[in-house]
Scaffold this active site. Structure first.
Site, mmCIF file in Angstrom:
data_model
loop_
_atom_site.group_PDB
_atom_site.id
_atom_site.type_symbol
_atom_site.label_atom_id
_atom_site.label_comp_id
_atom_site.label_asym_id
_atom_site.label_seq_id
_atom_site.Cartn_x
_atom_site.Cartn_y
_atom_site.Cartn_z
ATOM 1 N N CYS A 172 -13.267 -0.878 21.559
ATOM 2 C CA CYS A 172 -14.667 -0.475 21.335
ATOM 3 C C CYS A 172 -15.098 0.697 22.215
ATOM 4 O O CYS A 172 -16.119 1.331 21.943
ATOM 5 C CB CYS A 172 -15.600 -1.658 21.548
ATOM 6 S SG CYS A 172 -15.281 -2.994 20.391
ATOM 7 N N HIS A 231 -22.855 0.760 23.210
ATOM 8 C CA HIS A 231 -21.999 0.182 22.170
ATOM 9 C C HIS A 231 -22.739 -0.963 21.491
ATOM 10 O O HIS A 231 -23.238 -1.873 22.149
ATOM 11 C CB HIS A 231 -20.693 -0.303 22.791
ATOM 12 C CG HIS A 231 -19.872 -1.135 21.878
ATOM 13 N ND1 HIS A 231 -19.557 -0.725 20.599
ATOM 14 C CD2 HIS A 231 -19.314 -2.359 22.031
ATOM 15 C CE1 HIS A 231 -18.834 -1.661 20.020
ATOM 16 N NE2 HIS A 231 -18.677 -2.667 20.861
ATOM 17 N N ASN A 250 -21.094 -4.739 14.681
ATOM 18 C CA ASN A 250 -20.272 -4.100 15.714
ATOM 19 C C ASN A 250 -19.140 -3.349 15.014
ATOM 20 O O ASN A 250 -18.241 -3.965 14.440
ATOM 21 C CB ASN A 250 -19.725 -5.184 16.655
ATOM 22 C CG ASN A 250 -18.866 -4.628 17.770
ATOM 23 O OD1 ASN A 250 -18.380 -3.504 17.682
ATOM 24 N ND2 ASN A 250 -18.681 -5.415 18.812
HETATM 25 O O1 UT7 Z 1 -17.188 -5.042 20.957
HETATM 26 C C1 UT7 Z 1 -16.466 -5.439 22.093
HETATM 27 C C2 UT7 Z 1 -17.359 -6.099 23.045
HETATM 28 N N1 UT7 Z 1 -17.848 -7.309 22.469
HETATM 29 C C3 UT7 Z 1 -18.931 -7.865 22.960
HETATM 30 O O2 UT7 Z 1 -19.533 -7.314 23.854
HETATM 31 C C4 UT7 Z 1 -19.324 -9.231 22.460
HETATM 32 C C5 UT7 Z 1 -19.920 -10.030 23.578
HETATM 33 N N2 UT7 Z 1 -20.231 -11.397 23.231
HETATM 34 C C6 UT7 Z 1 -21.272 -11.744 22.425
HETATM 35 O O3 UT7 Z 1 -21.955 -10.918 21.892
HETATM 36 C C7 UT7 Z 1 -21.597 -13.210 22.307
HETATM 37 O O4 UT7 Z 1 -20.860 -13.947 23.259
HETATM 38 C C8 UT7 Z 1 -21.326 -13.783 20.885
HETATM 39 C C9 UT7 Z 1 -22.342 -13.240 19.917
HETATM 40 C C10 UT7 Z 1 -19.923 -13.418 20.429
HETATM 41 C C11 UT7 Z 1 -21.467 -15.305 20.919
HETATM 42 O O5 UT7 Z 1 -22.757 -15.651 21.395
HETATM 43 P P1 UT7 Z 1 -22.939 -16.737 22.563
HETATM 44 O O6 UT7 Z 1 -24.369 -16.896 22.753
HETATM 45 O O7 UT7 Z 1 -22.110 -16.279 23.711
HETATM 46 O O8 UT7 Z 1 -22.360 -18.015 21.889
HETATM 47 P P2 UT7 Z 1 -21.197 -18.974 22.400
HETATM 48 O O9 UT7 Z 1 -19.870 -18.333 22.163
HETATM 49 O O10 UT7 Z 1 -21.501 -19.468 23.772
HETATM 50 O O11 UT7 Z 1 -21.402 -20.163 21.402
HETATM 51 C C12 UT7 Z 1 -22.587 -20.970 21.435
HETATM 52 C C13 UT7 Z 1 -22.482 -21.997 20.338
HETATM 53 C C14 UT7 Z 1 -21.149 -22.722 20.337
HETATM 54 O O12 UT7 Z 1 -21.381 -24.072 19.943
HETATM 55 P P3 UT7 Z 1 -21.476 -25.235 21.038
HETATM 56 O O13 UT7 Z 1 -20.181 -25.212 21.798
HETATM 57 O O14 UT7 Z 1 -22.655 -24.890 21.899
HETATM 58 O O15 UT7 Z 1 -21.653 -26.450 20.186
HETATM 59 C C15 UT7 Z 1 -20.364 -22.014 19.274
HETATM 60 O O16 UT7 Z 1 -19.399 -22.847 18.686
HETATM 61 O O17 UT7 Z 1 -22.579 -21.335 19.071
HETATM 62 C C16 UT7 Z 1 -21.451 -21.683 18.278
HETATM 63 N N3 UT7 Z 1 -21.142 -20.546 17.421
HETATM 64 C C17 UT7 Z 1 -21.738 -20.352 16.236
HETATM 65 N N4 UT7 Z 1 -22.676 -21.070 15.578
HETATM 66 C C18 UT7 Z 1 -23.085 -20.583 14.379
HETATM 67 C C19 UT7 Z 1 -20.277 -19.532 17.648
HETATM 68 N N5 UT7 Z 1 -20.297 -18.671 16.621
HETATM 69 C C20 UT7 Z 1 -21.197 -19.164 15.731
HETATM 70 C C21 UT7 Z 1 -21.659 -18.723 14.479
HETATM 71 N N6 UT7 Z 1 -22.598 -19.459 13.853
HETATM 72 N N7 UT7 Z 1 -21.204 -17.591 13.907
#
Ligand code: UT7
Length: 343
Positions: free
Chosen positions: A119, A261, A291
């Site tokens: 990225c 980004h 993204n």
């Molecule tokens: O481009 C390169 C650089 N990339 C980035 O900078 C990405 C950085 N990361 C992010 O933007 C975020 O971490 C994400 C958007 C990828 C994820 O958001 P988050 O708030 O960090 O969510 P999480 O991974 O902590 O997941 C929270 C909950 C989990 O469920 P539990 O364990 O709390 O029950 C996940 O399983 O959300 C769940 N989850 C989803 N739920 C519905 C993860 N993906 C999804 C989804 N829909 N698509």
């Protein structure tokens, strides 16, 4: 690594910007029909409302050629001395995608090569092109960021499928001086290879092929440890922007537009807060495109200009972060240029 230019010094100056998005729009609702997710989750956790995905038969070079042609037209030129293409999704593992793009754009036998910094790729490609120009090796370089992430996403992985989109953006950089509007005033680049597993495609390279253990089919897809990546993205882009601003002598308050980004609106706001830039100055277009990795910065610049959020004379800072880990920032006074988009 960092560079800054004195005002008299030869510099790479932005002359034209072009972008291309594949026609197919994939909404959050569409993804919610086949994955356990929802428009509400995607919007509230990322800010993404939709993304574009290329149709079957379309590869990264196809998008790169479209964006490159628009950038050349915007700059009013038909030739360049080199093509630098940033991508995570090359047409083939070998050869590089840039030579095919250069040939299809009618640019002859100019040097053309790919840059892989995921990225952060567009900033790395711009730094490479800028260095060729500052060193006197090239007068004019076409820099392209192009991706077809739809080809590497695991359709069953809701943590990545909802995030990434396809697209391409390109700019023409030409030799001038650092005092001109459009001159890239400096770069701050860095990497941390101690954390390669945070963003990776585990299989398909020599590491996996040299391993006698058969890979799991899911190892051929893109993976991301989102939560850990989030924290690194904010901190590394924050440090990188702060270092760049100090060296070029701009205060955070004087920045008119922060073009980060487009990974997550919460990252963009956290970055703005960390730097002391008003959140309203952090440009956001990930609601429209998701993204798009190496295409993210040029697609955001073009939309910001079209939205009237970047105007000639504005102080613009760009910063990107991604797999590697790798990150980079650059800055310019926005010039009077043409921007040609496909949308
Ligand atoms: O481009 C390169 C650089 N990339 C980035 O900078 C990405 C950085 N990361 C992010 O933007 C975020 O971490 C994400 C958007 C990828 C994820 O958001 P988050 O708030 O960090 O969510 P999480 O991974 O902590 O997941 C929270 C909950 C989990 O469920 P539990 O364990 O709390 O029950 C996940 O399983 O959300 C769940 N989850 C989803 N739920 C519905 C993860 N993906 C999804 C989804 N829909 N698509």
């Amino acid at each position: 690594m960092s560079t800054t230019l004195q005002s008299q010094q030869r510099a790479a100056v932005l002359k034209g910007l072009g972008t291309f998005l594949p026609e197919r729009v994939v909404t959050n609702e569409e993804l919610s029909q086949r994955l356990e997710t929802s428009d509400e989750w995607i919007r509230s956790r990322t800010g993404i409302g939709q993304r574009h995905w290329a149709s079957p038969g379309t590869a990264t070079s196809d998008l790169a050629v479209e964006a490159g042609a628009r950038a050349l037209k915007a700059a009013g030129c038909q030739s360049v001395d080199a093509v630098v293409l940033a991508t995570t999704t090359p047409d083939h593992p070998c050869p590089a995608t840039a030579p095919a793009v250069a040939a299809r754009l009618g640019l002859g036998t100019v040097p053309a090569f790919d840059v892989g910094a995921v990225c952060a790729g567009f900033v790395y490609a711009a730094a490479t092109a800028s260095s060729l120009i500052v060193a006197g090796v090239a007068e004019r370089v076409l820099v392209i960021g192009a991706e077809t992430y739809s080809t590497i996403l695991n359709p069953e992985d809701r943590t990545t499928s909802v995030i990434f989109g396809d697209g391409a953006g390109a700019m023409v950089l030409q030799a001038g001086t650092a005092r001109e509007a459009g001159a890239l005033l400096g770069f701050d680049l860095g990497s941390d290879g101690s954390l390669p597993g945070l963003i990776s495609i585990p299989a398909g390279g020599s590491r996996q092929k040299s391993d006698p253990t058969p890979p799991d089919p899911s190892d051929f897809y893109f993976t991301m440890q989102g939560k850990q990546v989030f924290a690194h993205a904010v901190n590394k882009m924050g440090d990188s922007c702060a270092a760049l601003l100090e060296r070029i002598g701009w205060s955070a308050q004087s920045v008119d537009r922060l073009v980060g980004h487009q990974a997550n609106v919460r990252i963009l706001h956290a970055l703005a807060d960390l730097l002391g830039v008003e959140r309203a100055r952090a440009f956001v277009n990930l609601d429209r495109v998701g993204n798009t990795s190496a295409a993210s910065i040029p697609l955001a610049l073009a939309d910001a200009v079209e939205d009237g959020e970047i105007r000639a004379g504005d102080r613009v800072v760009m910063s990107a972060f991604g797999g590697g880990l790798a990150w980079g920032s650059t800055a310019l006074l926005w010039p009077e240029i043409n921007v040609i988009t496909s949308h």
